[in-house]
Design a protein around this motif. Structure first.
Motif, PDB file in Angstrom:
ATOM      1  N   ASP A  85       0.858  -1.179   0.000  1.00 33.74           N
ATOM      2  CA  ASP A  85       0.000   0.000   0.000  1.00 33.74           C
ATOM      3  C   ASP A  85       0.903   1.240   0.000  1.00 33.74           C
ATOM      4  O   ASP A  85       2.122   1.121  -0.072  1.00 33.74           O
ATOM      5  N   PRO A  86       0.364   2.440   0.063  1.00 37.62           N
ATOM      6  CA  PRO A  86       1.229   3.638   0.036  1.00 37.62           C
ATOM      7  C   PRO A  86       2.256   3.693   1.154  1.00 37.62           C
ATOM      8  O   PRO A  86       3.258   4.408   1.037  1.00 37.62           O
ATOM      9  N   VAL A  87       2.048   2.957   2.262  1.00 36.02           N
ATOM     10  CA  VAL A  87       2.987   2.991   3.375  1.00 36.02           C
ATOM     11  C   VAL A  87       4.122   1.994   3.172  1.00 36.02           C
ATOM     12  O   VAL A  87       5.272   2.250   3.532  1.00 36.02           O
ATOM     13  N   GLY A  88       3.855   0.850   2.568  1.00 37.24           N
ATOM     14  CA  GLY A  88       4.864  -0.173   2.374  1.00 37.24           C
ATOM     15  C   GLY A  88       4.260  -1.550   2.496  1.00 37.24           C
ATOM     16  O   GLY A  88       3.043  -1.740   2.418  1.00 37.24           O
ATOM     17  N   TYR A  89       5.137  -2.547   2.696  1.00 33.88           N
ATOM     18  CA  TYR A  89       4.676  -3.921   2.838  1.00 33.88           C
ATOM     19  C   TYR A  89       4.238  -4.214   4.270  1.00 33.88           C
ATOM     20  O   TYR A  89       3.311  -4.997   4.484  1.00 33.88           O
ATOM     21  N   GLY A  90       4.923  -3.646   5.258  1.00 30.45           N
ATOM     22  CA  GLY A  90       4.498  -3.785   6.643  1.00 30.45           C
ATOM     23  C   GLY A  90       5.147  -4.917   7.403  1.00 30.45           C
ATOM     24  O   GLY A  90       4.493  -5.529   8.249  1.00 30.45           O
ATOM     25  N   PHE A  91       6.428  -5.234   7.098  1.00 28.68           N
ATOM     26  CA  PHE A  91       7.111  -6.254   7.890  1.00 28.68           C
ATOM     27  C   PHE A  91       8.597  -5.941   7.931  1.00 28.68           C
ATOM     28  O   PHE A  91       9.129  -5.192   7.113  1.00 28.68           O
ATOM     29  N   VAL A  92       9.262  -6.549   8.915  1.00 25.67           N
ATOM     30  CA  VAL A  92      10.687  -6.342   9.132  1.00 25.67           C
ATOM     31  C   VAL A  92      11.370  -7.700   9.136  1.00 25.67           C
ATOM     32  O   VAL A  92      10.865  -8.652   9.736  1.00 25.67           O
ATOM     33  N   ILE A  93      12.520  -7.787   8.448  1.00 23.41           N
ATOM     34  CA  ILE A  93      13.278  -9.034   8.417  1.00 23.41           C
ATOM     35  C   ILE A  93      14.629  -8.806   9.072  1.00 23.41           C
ATOM     36  O   ILE A  93      15.178  -7.713   9.036  1.00 23.41           O
ATOM     37  N   ARG A  94      15.161  -9.847   9.659  1.00 23.25           N
ATOM     38  CA  ARG A  94      16.462  -9.819  10.305  1.00 23.25           C
ATOM     39  C   ARG A  94      17.155 -11.164  10.071  1.00 23.25           C
ATOM     40  O   ARG A  94      16.549 -12.118   9.587  1.00 23.25           O
ATOM     41  N   GLY A  95      18.418 -11.244  10.446  1.00 24.25           N
ATOM     42  CA  GLY A  95      19.161 -12.491  10.349  1.00 24.25           C
ATOM     43  C   GLY A  95      20.079 -12.514   9.145  1.00 24.25           C
ATOM     44  O   GLY A  95      20.169 -11.563   8.364  1.00 24.25           O
ATOM     45  N   SER A  96      20.744 -13.638   8.998  1.00 20.43           N
ATOM     46  CA  SER A  96      21.664 -13.829   7.880  1.00 20.43           C
ATOM     47  C   SER A  96      21.841 -15.311   7.624  1.00 20.43           C
ATOM     48  O   SER A  96      22.412 -16.034   8.431  1.00 20.43           O
ATOM     49  N   GLY A  97      21.314 -15.786   6.503  1.00 19.61           N
ATOM     50  CA  GLY A  97      21.489 -17.162   6.070  1.00 19.61           C
ATOM     51  C   GLY A  97      21.104 -18.233   7.082  1.00 19.61           C
ATOM     52  O   GLY A  97      22.009 -18.860   7.614  1.00 19.61           O
ATOM     53  N   PRO A  98      19.798 -18.477   7.342  1.00 20.46           N
ATOM     54  CA  PRO A  98      18.659 -17.863   6.677  1.00 20.46           C
ATOM     55  C   PRO A  98      18.108 -16.663   7.458  1.00 20.46           C
ATOM     56  O   PRO A  98      18.330 -16.545   8.670  1.00 20.46           O
ATOM     57  N   CYS A  99      17.401 -15.786   6.762  1.00 20.15           N
ATOM     58  CA  CYS A  99      16.744 -14.642   7.405  1.00 20.15           C
ATOM     59  C   CYS A  99      15.325 -15.029   7.828  1.00 20.15           C
ATOM     60  O   CYS A  99      14.735 -15.967   7.297  1.00 20.15           O
ATOM     61  N   TYR A 100      14.808 -14.280   8.782  1.00 20.02           N
ATOM     62  CA  TYR A 100      13.482 -14.578   9.306  1.00 20.02           C
ATOM     63  C   TYR A 100      12.684 -13.282   9.436  1.00 20.02           C
ATOM     64  O   TYR A 100      13.229 -12.184   9.447  1.00 20.02           O
ATOM     65  N   VAL A 101      11.391 -13.444   9.535  1.00 22.67           N
ATOM     66  CA  VAL A 101      10.490 -12.307   9.735  1.00 22.67           C
ATOM     67  C   VAL A 101      10.462 -11.982  11.217  1.00 22.67           C
ATOM     68  O   VAL A 101      10.111 -12.828  12.040  1.00 22.67           O
ATOM     69  N   LYS A 102      10.813 -10.749  11.557  1.00 22.46           N
ATOM     70  CA  LYS A 102      10.875 -10.368  12.971  1.00 22.46           C
ATOM     71  C   LYS A 102       9.565  -9.759  13.440  1.00 22.46           C
ATOM     72  O   LYS A 102       9.036 -10.113  14.500  1.00 22.46           O
ATOM     73  N   ILE A 103       9.028  -8.814  12.686  1.00 26.64           N
ATOM     74  CA  ILE A 103       7.811  -8.112  13.096  1.00 26.64           C
ATOM     75  C   ILE A 103       6.910  -7.956  11.875  1.00 26.64           C
ATOM     76  O   ILE A 103       7.387  -7.679  10.770  1.00 26.64           O
TER      77      ILE A 103
END
Length: 456
Positions: free
Chosen positions: A329-347
């Motif tokens: 939407d105009p604000v964005g996707y609405g999620f945050v990712i973190r980590g490194s190999g593999p990455c995960y959804v944080k919020i």
């Protein structure tokens, strides 16, 4: 890649050179939908150019007796032009910069693989392509790149290039961003046998006064268009089925065995002693079956129990793969990712497009727009999302416990309040995301990427 694939790269480079020299240039920076794509061309313009180009014809070939083999000289049709660029895409020499679809006679944008400076492309293709451009430029007498090299009073080569001059040429022409990157590119050209040192004692490429010569013959007869369209010229992706299946089998075997270095010597010796009585057999991969069993899912986890990419992709891993499509939407996707190999959804903001699509926290990210990202850190994945298409196609791995918990949660319907005739019942207002955001630690939101940040 095999040595004969250099002919395909040279064929693509010569086609790219003709498209670049056309006025107006077909390959240039374009800006559709407020985003710039450098060094791209439009599919419909390229097809029209091929059809109207008198230099591109189905040139016939003749045998030793002088009789004609194949088709006679004729202009290319629209179907031939589309097939020409599609074969280049199949060979990995061309790609669609917007989608993962094949070549289309429309306004889609395409780029040659040799121009993908910011992508981790095929080093062989770039080495042969850069060597072709370097050779073409060195043949110009005004460039002064070619020098004569003599040893013990005898001429070794009249077409030698100084290493420092090659590095300067790559940086000046924008093929490499720095001299360090140019040295790495030249080292790749040496490893793929595009160039070699005149002095046999020089084993590595350096930004010095060493001299190098070309190993690839850029003056030989190029591939004809008719030969390329007929598929008579072998290419890497179009190799025989036996060779291709063998490579696939070897790759699958290595994936199943994962990283055996994670096991200590005692464990390996114990397994070998238990399997001494078993009969061993070997397949075409050269690995004996029955001597070493594949590692388990738990053995692939880190010592602290955290996830690894090998454990995530293990056949017995307690995860379920899901494919999601998220349109921002105009604000964005609405999620945050973190980590490194593999990455995960944080919020995940539950009221965001990601939350409504089914994305949840603690889910591991496997693919972004059909590209495997299990070995990438989260900043690179954020760049893929930012530079990719607006419709995000994401593949995640969700733990089975979370899936079962979600399925077992009872659905609570709101109480029904009686309404009187003539009056409409107003539904209670939806809870705002603001209280949900306030409960989170503000430190988690520092430095978030603009495209994947949660909405406040």
């Amino acid at each position: 890649m095999e040595p004969y694939n250099s002919d395909l790269v040279i064929f693509a480079e010569k086609l790219r050179e003709k498209m670049q020299d056309y006025k107006p240039a077909l390959i240039r920076q374009r800006r559709p939908m407020f985003r710039a794509y450098p060094d791209v061309f439009m599919g419909c313009e390229a097809v029209t150019w091929v059809v109207n180009n008198s230099e591109l014809k189905k040139t016939s070939e003749k045998n030793n007796n002088g009789s004609t083999i194949g088709e006679s000289d004729s202009s290319l049709t629209e179907c031939d032009a589309i097939g020409l660029f599609q074969k280049l895409m199949d060979a990995g020499l061309l790609r669609n910069v917007q989608t993962m679809e094949g070549f289309q006679n429309d306004r889609s944008l395409y780029r040659f693989s040799s121009d993908d400076h910011d992508q981790e492309g095929d080093t062989f293709v770039r080495s042969v392509a850069f060597g072709y451009r370097l050779y073409k430029n060195a043949c110009d007498s005004t460039s002064g790149l070619f020098q004569k090299v003599c040893a013990f009073g005898q001429l070794v080569s009249s077409e030698s290039l100084k290493a420092s001059d090659i590095v300067s040429w790559l940086v000046t022409n924008g093929l490499c961003k720095s001299r360090e990157a140019a040295v790495e590119q030249c080292a790749s050209m040496c490893s793929h046998k595009v160039i070699k040192s005149v002095d046999p004692e020089v084993s590595e490429f350096g930004d010095d006064k060493s001299f190098f010569v070309f190993l690839v013959d850029y003056t030989r007869k190029p591939i004809q268009v008719a030969q390329f369209l007929s598929g008579s010229t072998p290419s890497g992706p179009q190799c025989s089925s036996i060779t291709r299946n063998k490579h696939i089998h070897l790759r699958q075997t290595s994936d199943q065995l994962m990283d055996l270095s994670l096991h200590n010597s005692a464990l390996l010796s114990g397994r070998n002693s238990r399997h001494k009585g078993l009969s061993t057999s070997s397949d075409d991969s050269g690995i004996e079956n029955g001597s070493i069993s594949p590692p388990s899912y738990k053995s692939l986890l880190k010592s602290d129990g955290s996830m690894t990419k090998e454990a995530l992709l293990h056949p017995s891993a307690p995860f379920v793969k899901k494919d999601l499509k998220i349109f921002p939407d105009p604000v964005g996707y609405g999620f945050v990712i973190r980590g490194s190999g593999p990455c995960y959804v944080k919020i995940v903001d539950p009221d965001s497009p990601a939350g409504k699509a089914g994305l949840m926290a603690k889910q591991y990210i496997v693919n972004i727009n059909s590209q495997l990202v299990t070995n990438l850190p989260h900043p690179e994945i954020e760049d893929l999302i930012l530079n990719g298409p607006k419709l995000l196609k994401i593949t995640i791995m969700q733990h089975i416990k979370c899936e079962r918990r979600k399925a077992s949660e009872p659905t609570i319907s709101p109480p029904v309040t009686p309404t009187t005739p003539g009056k409409t019942r107003s539904s209670p207002p939806l809870p705002s995301a603001q209280p949900w955001m306030k409960k989170r630690d503000s430190d988690s939101y520092r430095g978030m990427h603009a495209t994947v940040m949660s909405r406040s």
